[in-house]
Structures are given as structure tokens and as C-alpha cells.
Design a protein around this motif. Structure first.
Motif, PDB file in Angstrom:
ATOM      1  N   VAL A  82       0.827  -1.201   0.000  1.00  0.00           N
ATOM      2  CA  VAL A  82       0.000   0.000   0.000  1.00  0.00           C
ATOM      3  C   VAL A  82       0.867   1.258   0.000  1.00  0.00           C
ATOM      4  N   THR A  83       0.532   2.172  -0.882  1.00  0.00           N
ATOM      5  CA  THR A  83       1.164   3.487  -0.972  1.00  0.00           C
ATOM      6  C   THR A  83       0.091   4.549  -0.775  1.00  0.00           C
ATOM      7  N   LEU A  84       0.359   5.498   0.098  1.00  0.00           N
ATOM      8  CA  LEU A  84      -0.565   6.605   0.328  1.00  0.00           C
ATOM      9  C   LEU A  84       0.005   7.839  -0.347  1.00  0.00           C
ATOM     10  N   GLN A  85      -0.679   8.308  -1.368  1.00  0.00           N
ATOM     11  CA  GLN A  85      -0.241   9.486  -2.109  1.00  0.00           C
ATOM     12  C   GLN A  85      -1.027  10.696  -1.611  1.00  0.00           C
ATOM     13  N   LYS A  86      -0.383  11.494  -0.790  1.00  0.00           N
ATOM     14  CA  LYS A  86      -1.045  12.644  -0.183  1.00  0.00           C
ATOM     15  C   LYS A  86      -0.735  13.916  -0.973  1.00  0.00           C
TER      16      LYS A  86
END
Length: 330
Positions: A82-86
Motif C-alpha cells: 500500500v502506498t498513500l499518495q497525499k
């Protein structure tokens, strides 16, 4: 999706030589059979319900942030990277929207990939509700938000029980800030770029430099009662081969009645920047209610009635099993 730019398919007459509701394109090989594992609509329904239990997931709200953490944790639980692109994005009214695109990757080591996507935020205003007193009420978004994510979570869960082609990876992307488009009660504001903000950002700044995929499939409002998924205009224009692949898969899986080979409307949605900016052919599985006076997106679209009581297990099943058919025929 943007109601204001919802156009009848005659805008693509020169490309398709057919008008709204004309026969679309599907060719089914006689020897094809259903393949893959059984999609569990009950499980997808529960995933939708669990999102709604946080309340409306409107931008910059506590419910939004808590639900985003939950979605990311579920994908992680099913073995996805999982990657969180903020990003801080600007809404049509200047509001800074604290956006998080949630990217969950199955077999991220593989270069050959397919993109599945949906938006996970809720509409802040029920601006298509028949009662004007509800126009500034947040939408629960059981269908227009939770359903696409629910189907993707169930596909991810099923991938823990069976494997695809050993050389194929999948990226599940939950786009944020899709539904902050200009509300209908606001006048004299250019809303052309106010929709699909998270997808616009990802398309210009992919989570992996030089990211490519064979194709993408966007799931938008895939759980509504009485839904039929006509072939959307931008999908036919940019990704006609993928349209044929998906509608053929639906027919083989036994869900041709949900996916009629007819053209619907042309909708500004998350798939547009995926096609135009990221250069990935992407189709939009989105309902078209040809006879609904309130909206061609269905009677609950952007109303206070977009809740769990108006989701249909049969629709979730039809879409989910079609996605399984597509993936397991690769």
C-alpha cells in the motif's frame, strides 16, 4: 462524475457512427467459458457497509480520514503493498482539500500490470435531491463511492485464495477528491476541472515514475438497484478494445443483461485523466438509466437516498464476477 458535462453519445458520431442507445460493440468467441473464482457479493456488500459506518467520507472530515486508514489496512491485510499518495488540492471554491490516493499493489515487482480504480470520497452536498432542503446535506455515498471500493476489496481478498497469471500484477487505486465538483446550486463558476481532482493529480504524478498498465477499469456506482451499464463515450473513444473485452467478459460470465451492448452517455470521471494524461486506456463501468427523469445516473445520485438500503447484491455480483472474468482470462 460531472452531471454538467454528461453528454449524449452523438458527440462521438464521427468516431462511432452511432447515437445514444445505439448498438455497441461486443464479439464473443463461441468457445469461451466462465473462468476464475466466485465473486462473493455478500462480502462486497459488507465492505460497502463498513465504509458507510464511518459516515459520509467528505473531504477534510474525521470520517474521511478514519475510513481511508481502514481501506488501506484492509488492502494490507490481503497482502497488497500500500502506498498513500497525499496532496493538498484546491477545490472550485478555493478550499484546500487534504487528499489521499490509496494505491494497493498486487505483485508490485511485475512490470506487466492492470489498473482497477474507484473513488472513495463522498459528495459533500446532496444537490440533486428532490427536496431543496437537503441540498447542503452530505451524501452517505453507499453507491457513489463505497460500491467501487467494496468490489475492489473483495477482488483483493479473493486473490489471497487463488492466483492470476504468474506474470501479471494489479494496482487497485482509490482516488480521492472526485466528488468536490461545483454543486448545482452554485452559479457563474467554471466547473470543468473541479471533478476527479485526485485522479488528475495521480495521472500527472503517478506513484511509480513512468508507470504503465495494459489498461484500466474504473468502477463508479456499481451497486445500484436497477443498474445497467451501457458503454460510456470517453471509454469508447479512448479504449474501445477494452470496452469490448469487458462487455464480452460480462456476456461470458452470464451478465449480459447488466451490460447491454449499447452506447450511453459521455461522462467526465476519473478515467478521463487516466486516458488523457497518464496515457493508459481506461474504461468507465458506470450506470446509465435511460428512463430515469431525475438523473441518467439513477434516482439516488447525489441525494440523501444514496444509502445501504438502495444497494443491490445482484448488481455487485454482476460487476464483480465480470471483473474476475476479465482478470482470469489474461
Amino acid at each position: 462524475m460531472n452531471y454538467y458535462r454528461f453528454l449524449i453519445f452523438f458527440s462521438f458520431l464521427l468516431l462511432t457512427a452511432c447515437g445514444s442507445q445505439q448498438k455497441g460493440n461486443v464479439t464473443t468467441a463461441k468457445n469461451e467459458e466462465p473462468v476464475g473464482i466466485t465473486f462473493m457479493a455478500d462480502s462486497a456488500y459488507i465492505f460497502c457497509e463498513q465504509q458507510c459506518q464511518f459516515g459520509p467520507r467528505t473531504m477534510n472530515s474525521e470520517a474521511h480520514d478514519r475510513c481511508g486508514q481502514w481501506i488501506a489496512s484492509k488492502f494490507s491485510e490481503y497482502g497488497m503493498t500500500v502506498t498513500l499518495q497525499k496532496a493538498d488540492l484546491k477545490g472550485y471554491d478555493g478550499t484546500v482539500l487534504h487528499s489521499t490516493n490509496i494505491i494497493a499493489s498486487y505483485r508490485p515487482d511485475l512490470a506487466d500490470r492492470i489498473l482497477l480504480c474507484a473513488h472513495w470520497d463522498s459528495r459533500p452536498w446532496a444537490d440533486n435531491d428532490p427536496d431543496p432542503d437537503n441540498w447542503k446535506t452530505p451524501v452517505m455515498a453507499a453507491n457513489d463511492g463505497a460500491s467501487g471500493v467494496g468490489v475492489m476489496l473483495e477482488v483483493a481478498r479473493l486473490l489471497t485464495t487463488d492466483t492470476l497469471n504468474s506474470q501479471l500484477g494489479i494496482d487497485f487505486i482509490c482516488f480521492d477528491a472526485e466528488d468536490w465538483g461545483v454543486p448545482q446550486f452554485v452559479n457563474d463558476v467554471d466547473g470543468s476541472d473541479s471533478w476527479a481532482l485526485g485522479a488528475q493529480y495521480w495521472a500527472a504524478h503517478p506513484h511509480v515514475e513512468g508507470y504503465k498498465a495494459r489498461y484500466g477499469i474504473l468502477l463508479d456506482m456499481v451497486g445500484g438497484m436497477g443498474a445497467h451499464f451501457y458503454q460510456e463515450g470517453y471509454s469508447r473513444h479512448y479504449a474501445n478494445n477494452v470496452v469490448n473485452r469487458v462487455w464480452q467478459a460480462a456476456a461470458v460470465a452470464g451478465y449480459a443483461s447488466f451490460f447491454p451492448p449499447r452506447t450511453g452517455g459521455t461522462v467526465t470521471d476519473d478515467h478521463v485523466p487516466v486516458n488523457e494524461v497518464a496515457g493508459i486506456p481506461c474504461v468507465d463501468i458506470i450506470p446509465y438509466y435511460a428512463d430515469c427523469e431525475q438523473s441518467s445516473f439513477g434516482p439516488t445520485w447525489h441525494t440523501v437516498n444514496d444509502d445501504m438500503q438502495h444497494l443491490d447484491l445482484n448488481t455487485l455480483k454482476a460487476v464483480g464476477q465480470t471483473i474476475i472474468q476479465v482478470l482470469f482470462t489474461e
